[in-house]
Design a protein around this motif. Structure first.
Motif, PDB file in Angstrom:
ATOM      1  N   ASP A 264     -30.357   0.949 -11.425  1.00 23.32           N
ATOM      2  CA  ASP A 264     -30.253   1.329 -10.022  1.00 23.32           C
ATOM      3  C   ASP A 264     -31.410   2.241  -9.651  1.00 23.32           C
ATOM      4  O   ASP A 264     -32.060   2.834 -10.506  1.00 23.32           O
ATOM      5  CB  ASP A 264     -28.920   2.051  -9.784  1.00 23.32           C
TER       6      ASP A 264
ATOM      7  N   PHE B  88     -27.920  -6.335  -5.574  1.00 27.84           N
ATOM      8  CA  PHE B  88     -28.483  -6.411  -6.918  1.00 27.84           C
ATOM      9  C   PHE B  88     -28.843  -7.850  -7.259  1.00 27.84           C
ATOM     10  O   PHE B  88     -28.238  -8.793  -6.749  1.00 27.84           O
ATOM     11  CB  PHE B  88     -27.476  -5.911  -7.968  1.00 27.84           C
TER      12      PHE B  88
ATOM     13  N   ALA C  94     -31.191  -3.297  -9.127  1.00 27.68           N
ATOM     14  CA  ALA C  94     -31.297  -3.037  -7.692  1.00 27.68           C
ATOM     15  C   ALA C  94     -32.492  -3.812  -7.155  1.00 27.68           C
ATOM     16  O   ALA C  94     -33.552  -3.850  -7.782  1.00 27.68           O
ATOM     17  CB  ALA C  94     -31.476  -1.546  -7.435  1.00 27.68           C
TER      18      ALA C  94
END
Length: 220
Positions: A96, A183, A218
């Motif tokens: 992330d 994602f 991400a």
């Protein structure tokens, strides 16, 4: 700067197998200096690998002049458990964006981006292992930070010791959402096939280690 969150799930059936293994108990309850036959040793090692989904077998000549003890077997069983633990786990890696990241990167819209992940398949640490890298190629909208398309995905062996072959059976990719964020998801499945000289017996052996891994990146 990226941060990584690892989520690991261990199935109840696997836990039960780890708590009780008659082959391991047979060795652990005997004096470590007691000699055992090569066939009993290999049978115990084979069954220990099997608990982690790894196929292990002797290739060719099964005669060995090695003097093997229960202590040797116990040490190898512990090594197998340590090396094979990841093979018994369902693992998801989430990559992330760092919440503190505030740098602005100016790019043309749209632009190509690669997402990569390297995982290790292991039969014996330092003796039989392979680093498998898988890559997802995508097109991203630079202004919105959203995924436009997933264009390609592939895997390759980036480094290996005593690897005979890498067999990818599945590499699925998709767009997914988590915590309200977008994602890129990849799920790789395959087998790493090793061939090497077994250190305790001197026999030539093969081991097939399953790979099953999911990564979410991400998009921006």
């Amino acid at each position: 700067m990226m941060k990584r969150i690892r989520i690991t799930a261990l199935f109840t059936l696997i836990v039960s197998c780890l708590l009780f293994n008659p082959h391991a108990a047979f060795a652990e309850n005997r004096d470590e200096q007691t000699y055992i036959s090569t066939s009993d040793y290999i049978d115990a090692v084979t069954n220990e690998y099997k608990r982690f989904g790894i196929e292990f077998e002797v290739v060719g000549d099964q005669e060995s002049e090695a003097k093997l003890t229960v202590g040797d077997l116990n040490r190898e069983i512990e090594q197998i458990r340590e090396a094979s633990r990841q093979a018994a786990l369902a693992t998801v890696d989430i990559v992330d964006l760092d919440q503190n990241q505030n740098q602005q990167v100016f790019r043309a819209m749209p632009y190509s981006k690669e997402y990569t992940k390297t995982i290790r398949a292991t039969s014996v640490p330092a003796l039989a292992y392979a680093d498998i890298t898988y890559v997802v190629q995508a097109t991203v909208n630079a202004q919105t930070g959203t995924l436009i398309s997933i264009n390609n995905a592939y895997s390759y062996v980036s480094y290996a010791v005593n690897l005979e072959s890498w067999q990818q059976t599945k590499l699925d990719t998709s767009r997914t959402y988590l915590y309200g964020n977008e994602f890129v998801k990849a799920h790789i499945v395959g087998f790493a096939n090793f061939r090497y000289t077994h250190p305790s017996t001197g026999l030539t052996v093969s081991a097939t280690v399953p790979v099953d891994h999911i990564t979410l990146w991400a998009t921006e």
